[in-house]
Design an enzyme around this catalytic site. Structure first.
Site, PDB file in Angstrom:
ATOM      1  N   LYS A  73       7.384  -1.070  -3.726  1.00 29.27           N
ATOM      2  CA  LYS A  73       8.559  -0.239  -3.474  1.00 29.27           C
ATOM      3  C   LYS A  73       9.845  -1.017  -3.778  1.00 29.27           C
ATOM      4  O   LYS A  73       9.797  -2.247  -4.000  1.00 29.27           O
ATOM      5  CB  LYS A  73       8.527   0.225  -2.009  1.00 29.27           C
ATOM      6  CG  LYS A  73       7.323   1.133  -1.691  1.00 29.27           C
ATOM      7  CD  LYS A  73       7.337   1.575  -0.232  1.00 29.27           C
ATOM      8  CE  LYS A  73       6.145   2.460   0.086  1.00 29.27           C
ATOM      9  NZ  LYS A  73       6.176   2.960   1.491  1.00 29.27           N
ATOM     10  N   TYR A  94       5.609  12.299  -2.316  1.00 26.25           N
ATOM     11  CA  TYR A  94       5.623  12.396  -0.850  1.00 26.25           C
ATOM     12  C   TYR A  94       5.535  13.840  -0.356  1.00 26.25           C
ATOM     13  O   TYR A  94       5.886  14.118   0.797  1.00 26.25           O
ATOM     14  CB  TYR A  94       6.861  11.694  -0.278  1.00 26.25           C
ATOM     15  CG  TYR A  94       6.724  10.178  -0.228  1.00 26.25           C
ATOM     16  CD1 TYR A  94       5.642   9.583   0.436  1.00 26.25           C
ATOM     17  CD2 TYR A  94       7.648   9.345  -0.830  1.00 26.25           C
ATOM     18  CE1 TYR A  94       5.491   8.208   0.485  1.00 26.25           C
ATOM     19  CE2 TYR A  94       7.506   7.955  -0.784  1.00 26.25           C
ATOM     20  CZ  TYR A  94       6.428   7.391  -0.119  1.00 26.25           C
ATOM     21  OH  TYR A  94       6.288   6.029  -0.069  1.00 26.25           O
ATOM     22  N   PHE A 131      11.068  11.769   8.465  1.00 25.73           N
ATOM     23  CA  PHE A 131      11.303  10.636   7.558  1.00 25.73           C
ATOM     24  C   PHE A 131      11.170  11.017   6.089  1.00 25.73           C
ATOM     25  O   PHE A 131      11.330  10.165   5.220  1.00 25.73           O
ATOM     26  CB  PHE A 131      10.356   9.470   7.896  1.00 25.73           C
ATOM     27  CG  PHE A 131       8.877   9.762   7.739  1.00 25.73           C
ATOM     28  CD1 PHE A 131       8.252   9.682   6.510  1.00 25.73           C
ATOM     29  CD2 PHE A 131       8.120  10.120   8.845  1.00 25.73           C
ATOM     30  CE1 PHE A 131       6.892   9.934   6.365  1.00 25.73           C
ATOM     31  CE2 PHE A 131       6.757  10.381   8.710  1.00 25.73           C
ATOM     32  CZ  PHE A 131       6.147  10.291   7.469  1.00 25.73           C
ATOM     33  N   ARG A 136      -5.906  -0.725   1.025  1.00 24.73           N
ATOM     34  CA  ARG A 136      -5.207  -0.316   2.258  1.00 24.73           C
ATOM     35  C   ARG A 136      -5.289  -1.436   3.319  1.00 24.73           C
ATOM     36  O   ARG A 136      -4.324  -1.704   4.023  1.00 24.73           O
ATOM     37  CB  ARG A 136      -5.811   0.970   2.814  1.00 24.73           C
ATOM     38  CG  ARG A 136      -5.617   2.198   1.939  1.00 24.73           C
ATOM     39  CD  ARG A 136      -4.245   2.802   2.042  1.00 24.73           C
ATOM     40  NE  ARG A 136      -3.971   3.382   3.325  1.00 24.73           N
ATOM     41  CZ  ARG A 136      -2.844   4.032   3.620  1.00 24.73           C
ATOM     42  NH1 ARG A 136      -1.887   4.173   2.697  1.00 24.73           N
ATOM     43  NH2 ARG A 136      -2.641   4.532   4.812  1.00 24.73           N
ATOM     44  N   THR A 156       1.118   0.866   8.430  1.00 26.03           N
ATOM     45  CA  THR A 156       2.442   1.354   8.035  1.00 26.03           C
ATOM     46  C   THR A 156       3.560   0.655   8.810  1.00 26.03           C
ATOM     47  O   THR A 156       4.567   0.249   8.231  1.00 26.03           O
ATOM     48  CB  THR A 156       2.536   2.878   8.293  1.00 26.03           C
ATOM     49  OG1 THR A 156       1.373   3.510   7.757  1.00 26.03           O
ATOM     50  CG2 THR A 156       3.783   3.460   7.670  1.00 26.03           C
ATOM     51  N   ARG A 158       2.099  -6.245   4.411  1.00 27.31           N
ATOM     52  CA  ARG A 158       3.151  -5.785   5.331  1.00 27.31           C
ATOM     53  C   ARG A 158       3.260  -6.706   6.548  1.00 27.31           C
ATOM     54  O   ARG A 158       4.358  -6.971   7.044  1.00 27.31           O
ATOM     55  CB  ARG A 158       2.865  -4.352   5.764  1.00 27.31           C
ATOM     56  CG  ARG A 158       3.114  -3.321   4.644  1.00 27.31           C
ATOM     57  CD  ARG A 158       2.515  -1.979   4.995  1.00 27.31           C
ATOM     58  NE  ARG A 158       2.899  -0.916   4.068  1.00 27.31           N
ATOM     59  CZ  ARG A 158       2.367   0.295   4.085  1.00 27.31           C
ATOM     60  NH1 ARG A 158       1.430   0.593   4.975  1.00 27.31           N
ATOM     61  NH2 ARG A 158       2.753   1.205   3.217  1.00 27.31           N
ATOM     62  N   ASN A 172       8.645  -0.927   3.766  1.00 30.08           N
ATOM     63  CA  ASN A 172       7.393  -1.634   4.041  1.00 30.08           C
ATOM     64  C   ASN A 172       6.687  -2.087   2.758  1.00 30.08           C
ATOM     65  O   ASN A 172       5.471  -2.226   2.722  1.00 30.08           O
ATOM     66  CB  ASN A 172       6.488  -0.799   4.949  1.00 30.08           C
ATOM     67  CG  ASN A 172       6.136   0.544   4.341  1.00 30.08           C
ATOM     68  OD1 ASN A 172       6.444   0.794   3.186  1.00 30.08           O
ATOM     69  ND2 ASN A 172       5.465   1.379   5.095  1.00 30.08           N
ATOM     70  N   HIS A 220       3.060   0.797  -1.441  1.00 30.04           N
ATOM     71  CA  HIS A 220       2.305   2.038  -1.232  1.00 30.04           C
ATOM     72  C   HIS A 220       0.921   1.862  -1.837  1.00 30.04           C
ATOM     73  O   HIS A 220       0.778   1.248  -2.893  1.00 30.04           O
ATOM     74  CB  HIS A 220       2.994   3.217  -1.926  1.00 30.04           C
ATOM     75  CG  HIS A 220       2.084   4.397  -2.087  1.00 30.04           C
ATOM     76  ND1 HIS A 220       1.890   5.313  -1.080  1.00 30.04           N
ATOM     77  CD2 HIS A 220       1.265   4.766  -3.090  1.00 30.04           C
ATOM     78  CE1 HIS A 220       0.993   6.214  -1.485  1.00 30.04           C
ATOM     79  NE2 HIS A 220       0.603   5.893  -2.703  1.00 30.04           N
ATOM     80  N   GLU A 261      -2.419  10.901  -7.451  1.00 30.48           N
ATOM     81  CA  GLU A 261      -1.292   9.986  -7.655  1.00 30.48           C
ATOM     82  C   GLU A 261      -1.372   9.278  -9.006  1.00 30.48           C
ATOM     83  O   GLU A 261      -0.345   9.091  -9.669  1.00 30.48           O
ATOM     84  CB  GLU A 261      -1.240   8.975  -6.505  1.00 30.48           C
ATOM     85  CG  GLU A 261      -0.830   9.644  -5.194  1.00 30.48           C
ATOM     86  CD  GLU A 261      -0.851   8.725  -3.975  1.00 30.48           C
ATOM     87  OE1 GLU A 261      -0.381   9.164  -2.913  1.00 30.48           O
ATOM     88  OE2 GLU A 261      -1.354   7.582  -4.085  1.00 30.48           O
TER      89      GLU A 261
HETATM   90  P1  GTP Z   1       2.417   4.798   1.889  1.00 28.90           P
HETATM   91  O1  GTP Z   1       1.370   3.950   1.270  1.00 28.90           O
HETATM   92  O2  GTP Z   1       3.809   4.477   1.438  1.00 28.90           O
HETATM   93  O3  GTP Z   1       2.084   6.273   1.789  1.00 28.90           O
HETATM   94  O4  GTP Z   1       2.401   4.393   3.426  1.00 28.90           O
HETATM   95  P2  GTP Z   1       1.366   4.818   4.530  1.00 28.90           P
HETATM   96  O5  GTP Z   1       0.256   5.623   3.947  1.00 28.90           O
HETATM   97  O6  GTP Z   1       1.027   3.586   5.274  1.00 28.90           O
HETATM   98  O7  GTP Z   1       2.266   5.727   5.456  1.00 28.90           O
HETATM   99  P3  GTP Z   1       2.524   7.310   5.405  1.00 28.90           P
HETATM  100  O8  GTP Z   1       1.868   7.924   4.220  1.00 28.90           O
HETATM  101  O9  GTP Z   1       2.226   7.852   6.754  1.00 28.90           O
HETATM  102  O10 GTP Z   1       4.107   7.357   5.222  1.00 28.90           O
HETATM  103  C1  GTP Z   1       4.677   7.208   3.917  1.00 28.90           C
HETATM  104  C2  GTP Z   1       5.878   6.303   4.006  1.00 28.90           C
HETATM  105  O11 GTP Z   1       6.897   6.955   4.747  1.00 28.90           O
HETATM  106  C3  GTP Z   1       5.651   5.001   4.775  1.00 28.90           C
HETATM  107  O12 GTP Z   1       5.135   3.970   3.981  1.00 28.90           O
HETATM  108  C4  GTP Z   1       7.044   4.664   5.223  1.00 28.90           C
HETATM  109  O13 GTP Z   1       7.788   4.081   4.173  1.00 28.90           O
HETATM  110  C5  GTP Z   1       7.602   6.026   5.552  1.00 28.90           C
HETATM  111  N1  GTP Z   1       7.378   6.357   6.940  1.00 28.90           N
HETATM  112  C6  GTP Z   1       6.238   6.751   7.559  1.00 28.90           C
HETATM  113  N2  GTP Z   1       6.408   6.976   8.869  1.00 28.90           N
HETATM  114  C7  GTP Z   1       7.711   6.725   9.087  1.00 28.90           C
HETATM  115  C8  GTP Z   1       8.519   6.764  10.248  1.00 28.90           C
HETATM  116  O14 GTP Z   1       8.084   7.095  11.346  1.00 28.90           O
HETATM  117  N3  GTP Z   1       9.836   6.416  10.071  1.00 28.90           N
HETATM  118  C9  GTP Z   1      10.354   6.064   8.861  1.00 28.90           C
HETATM  119  N4  GTP Z   1      11.645   5.751   8.741  1.00 28.90           N
HETATM  120  N5  GTP Z   1       9.609   6.003   7.757  1.00 28.90           N
HETATM  121  C10 GTP Z   1       8.315   6.324   7.868  1.00 28.90           C
HETATM  122 MG    MG Z   2       0.577   7.349   2.732  1.00 36.49          MG
END
Ligand code: GTP
Ligand code: MG
Length: 138
Positions: free
Chosen positions: A9, A49, A57, A86, A92, A103, A113, A116, A127
């Site tokens: 990212k 997304y 978010f 993962r 996350t 992370r 973070n 992805h 994707e």
């Molecule tokens: P990705 O690999 O980026 O998809 O991350 P993930 O699968 O671990 O998390 P998820 O798909 O639930 O959320 C996608 C992205 O949204 C996260 O990586 C964060 O950057 C952001 N995100 C998720 N939850 C939150 C939250 O509670 N607050 C904020 N600010 N950002 C969030």
């Molecule tokens: Mg995700």
């Protein structure tokens, strides 16, 4: 073999962690079958997304991901690679990401973070097709 979509990212690129992050996957034995550097368009970020549309978010994360260059990758390895990536990324939230994960070692906010990775086989297929044309993959 299994393929997954991984993206460093904008925070990872800005902090100079691209080599560190890609190096971990290379050393793990995963093959890079596609890679490019780009600033994602708003449309691309919204599609990526889409599953989070309506969540608090969603807008911030779309803004963030379009804020600068990212490095998009398609990685290939044995069955289970999606899950393995993962695990290497970590949870996350930086409060839950274990030391030794990307992370856990380098991120300290939930939004910024660093990385992805696709969360399952169906998501990976969607994707990879979203981010790469077939002729961009080896
Ligand atoms: P990705 O690999 O980026 O998809 O991350 P993930 O699968 O671990 O998390 P998820 O798909 O639930 O959320 C996608 C992205 O949204 C996260 O990586 C964060 O950057 C952001 N995100 C998720 N939850 C939150 C939250 O509670 N607050 C904020 N600010 N950002 C969030
Ligand atoms: Mg995700």
């Amino acid at each position: 073999m299994e393929r997954t979509f991984v993206m460093v990212k904008p925070d990872g690129v800005q902090r100079g962690l691209v080599g560190e992050i890609i190096g971990r996957f290379e050393k793990k034995g995963l093959r890079i079958v596609g890679m490019k550097c780009l600033v994602p368009s708003r449309a691309l970020a919204e599609s990526h997304y889409a599953v989070h549309k309506g969540k608090p978010f969603y807008e911030p994360v779309v803004e963030f991901i379009t804020s600068g260059p990212v490095v998009a990758m398609c990685l290939e390895g044995p069955d289970g690679t999606i899950e393995m990536v993962r695990l290497m990324m970590g949870k996350t939230s930086p409060l839950e990401a274990a030391p030794g994960t990307i992370r856990g070692d380098f991120a300290n906010t939930t939004q910024q973070n660093l990385i992805h990775g696709s969360d399952g086989p169906e998501t990976a297929a969607v994707e990879i097709a979203l981010w790469f044309r077939p002729d961009e993959l080896l």
